[in-house]
Write a protein that holds these residues in place. Structure first.
Motif, short mmCIF file in Angstrom:
data_model
loop_
_atom_site.label_atom_id
_atom_site.label_comp_id
_atom_site.label_asym_id
_atom_site.label_seq_id
_atom_site.Cartn_x
_atom_site.Cartn_y
_atom_site.Cartn_z
N ARG A 139 65.23 33.16 28.15
CA ARG A 139 65.47 33.85 29.30
C ARG A 139 64.36 33.31 30.37
O ARG A 139 64.71 33.38 31.66
N TYR A 140 63.22 32.67 30.14
CA TYR A 140 62.21 32.56 31.21
C TYR A 140 62.32 31.18 31.52
O TYR A 140 61.81 30.20 30.51
N ASP A 141 62.52 30.58 32.86
CA ASP A 141 62.26 29.35 33.24
C ASP A 141 60.93 29.04 33.82
O ASP A 141 60.45 27.76 33.88
N ASN A 142 59.93 29.96 34.16
CA ASN A 142 58.86 29.78 34.90
C ASN A 142 57.96 30.19 34.03
O ASN A 142 57.88 31.43 33.51
N ILE A 143 56.93 29.41 33.39
CA ILE A 143 55.97 29.86 32.56
C ILE A 143 54.94 30.71 33.24
O ILE A 143 54.59 31.56 32.26
N ARG A 144 54.31 30.75 34.35
CA ARG A 144 53.83 31.67 34.82
C ARG A 144 54.29 32.97 34.66
O ARG A 144 53.62 34.09 34.44
N ILE A 145 55.55 33.21 34.97
CA ILE A 145 56.21 34.58 35.04
C ILE A 145 56.21 34.89 33.30
O ILE A 145 55.88 36.14 33.16
N LEU A 146 56.50 34.01 32.56
CA LEU A 146 56.38 34.36 31.06
C LEU A 146 55.08 34.83 30.77
O LEU A 146 55.05 35.85 30.09
N LYS A 147 53.83 34.13 30.76
CA LYS A 147 52.52 34.63 30.82
C LYS A 147 52.24 36.01 31.21
O LYS A 147 51.70 36.74 30.69
N THR A 148 52.70 36.31 32.51
CA THR A 148 52.50 37.34 33.22
C THR A 148 53.23 38.54 32.36
O THR A 148 52.62 39.77 32.03
N LYS A 149 54.48 38.31 31.69
CA LYS A 149 55.36 39.43 31.22
C LYS A 149 54.68 39.64 30.02
O LYS A 149 54.61 40.69 29.36
N ILE A 150 54.01 38.63 29.30
CA ILE A 150 53.32 38.98 27.91
C ILE A 150 52.29 39.91 28.06
O ILE A 150 51.90 40.86 27.37
N GLU A 151 51.48 39.54 29.01
CA GLU A 151 50.11 40.05 29.55
C GLU A 151 50.80 41.58 29.70
O GLU A 151 50.09 42.53 29.30
N GLN A 152 51.71 41.98 30.60
CA GLN A 152 51.82 43.38 31.11
C GLN A 152 52.66 43.91 29.81
O GLN A 152 52.18 45.22 29.81
N ALA A 153 53.36 43.56 28.90
CA ALA A 153 53.81 44.17 27.50
C ALA A 153 52.48 44.49 26.90
O ALA A 153 52.53 45.66 26.42
N VAL A 154 51.69 43.46 26.50
CA VAL A 154 50.31 43.93 25.89
C VAL A 154 49.63 45.10 26.46
O VAL A 154 49.17 46.22 25.97
N PHE A 155 49.17 44.99 27.84
CA PHE A 155 48.55 45.92 28.44
C PHE A 155 49.17 47.32 28.73
O PHE A 155 48.40 48.34 28.55
N ASP A 156 50.40 47.21 28.84
CA ASP A 156 51.36 48.47 28.80
C ASP A 156 51.13 49.25 27.47
O ASP A 156 51.01 50.61 27.50
N LYS A 157 51.32 48.67 26.45
CA LYS A 157 51.14 49.28 25.22
C LYS A 157 49.59 49.89 24.95
O LYS A 157 49.50 50.82 24.31
N LEU A 158 48.74 49.19 25.45
CA LEU A 158 47.31 49.44 25.23
C LEU A 158 47.15 50.71 25.99
O LEU A 158 46.15 51.69 25.62
#
Length: 380
Positions: free
Chosen positions: A349-368
């Motif tokens: 789904r992700y063409d932009n690696i910067r966006i992909l990294k941002t989304k992973i961070e967001q998912a982790v810190f949303d859960k925390l």
């Protein structure tokens, strides 16, 4: 009166090393801004609260240090009358100056030309051994793009074979977030310092004009930034976003490695300029930049979209890096989620690696945040 002047051109960290090597702890050293305070007190003795007899006394010091940022902190007339202001009732053993504007240097040369010494940052030269190191590091730092990496090395190799003092200009093009900027960072790190990154896309036309040509001594400029670079690697991000009317400012820079604006003159022989854009072909680059600018580019290097497998490798590395920064109880929470699995399954789904990294961070810190801040029951 000043006995000796050392003018240093180069990066801040090298200037500070020079200062520490040249000045001993038992010497009397005055920062330039303190000297200016004394000068202002002499101009306005009634406001300073200091007796006129004290203001007329000569101040003796072993050293005076003028750092690059100091020039922008004073009024413009200080630059034009630098010698008069610095020497007024001051006896200085050695005056150290970092990246002085042209007017300051000219002011000093009129009187002190015979006692001026010039020192410079010694930028790391390109050798075959250094090229091997660049290729090794960029292969580790950048996933995929094997053809691009080899083309970059081939392009830089020209600096070894070319005896002329001329910069190398490479255009890195292709979709966003596939490694162009990270490639430049990796090369600069191997060359011994932090990358000088210039982003014209952040500037409006008037702002870009002032930055390129130097509108005020107190503001940043392209010449000032290049003069302070830590390595000979310079990244100009989204070069296509610059107003084409401003491209003529780069002709002499890319042809001869010389750049002059209102306040500074910089020599950048054998520097590596990495330009980036998001175009899809060399024809498109040539059409937008124009033949004159395009002819000054040594090589156009096309970056490709990453494969799903390559994105999954990046996902794993970034996920691990985030988890390494967490506390043990936080790691335990994240380990019981399906965050890693979800991103691996949806990597395409992700063409932009910067966006992909941002989304992973967001998912982790949303859960925390849910587990530890919002008082929601942690996962069992």
């Amino acid at each position: 009166m000043t006995e000796k002047i050392i003018i240093f051109y180069g990066c801040k960290k090298d200037f500070e090393v020079l200062i520490s090597n040249e000045i001993s702890d038992d010497e009397i050293t005055m920062p330039f801004m303190e000297l200016i305070q004394h000068y202002n007190a002499r101009l306005r003795p009634n406001e300073s609260g200091v007796r006129e007899t004290a203001l007329r006394q000569h101040i003796h010091m072993d050293n005076c240090i003028v750092r690059a940022d100091d020039y922008g902190s004073v009024l413009e007339h200080v630059l034009s009358n630098f010698v008069t202001i610095v020497t007024l009732n001051h006896d200085i053993g050695t005056l150290f100056l970092h990246n002085p504007p042209k007017r300051v240097k000219e002011s000093l040369c009129t009187i002190y030309n015979d006692v001026i010494e010039y020192r410079y940052t010694q930028y790391m030269p390109i050798t075959r051994e250094k090229l091997k190191e660049i290729y090794s590091n960029i292969s580790v730092d950048i996933l995929g793009q094997s053809i691009c990496k080899k083309q970059i090395i081939s392009g830089i190799y020209r600096l070894i074979a070319n005896s002329s003092i001329k910069p190398l200009v490479l255009m890195l093009y292709g979709p966003s977030g596939v490694g162009k900027t990270e490639s430049a960072k990796s090369i600069s790190k191997t060359m011994g310092g932090k990358l000088l990154r210039i982003q014209f896309s952040m500037m409006q036309t008037a702002e870009a004009y002032n930055y390129i040509f130097g509108s005020e001594h107190s503001k940043g400029s392209l010449a000032k930034d290049m003069m302070s670079r830590e390595t000979n690697v310079i990244l100009i991000d989204e070069f296509d976003k610059v107003n084409p009317a401003l491209y003529n400012a780069f002709y002499e820079l890319f042809d001869e490695g010389r750049y002059v604006d209102t306040f500074y003159e910089v020599n950048l022989g054998q520097a590596i300029f990495l330009l980036t854009c998001n175009f899809e072909s060399e024809e498109e680059i040539k059409h937008v930049l124009g033949p004159a600018m395009f002819s000054r580019i040594g090589c156009c290097i096309k970056y490709q979209e990453l494969s799903t497998e390559q994105k999954q490798i990046i996902i794993q590395k970034w996920y691990d890096k985030i988890c390494d920064s967490l506390l043990d109880d936080e790691k335990a929470i994240i380990a019981r989620t399906d965050i890693l699995q979800w991103f691996n399954e949806n990597a395409e789904r992700y063409d932009n690696i910067r966006i992909l990294k941002t989304k992973i961070e967001q998912a982790v810190f949303d859960k925390l945040s849910e587990a530890f801040i919002f008082d929601e029951k942690p996962l069992q």
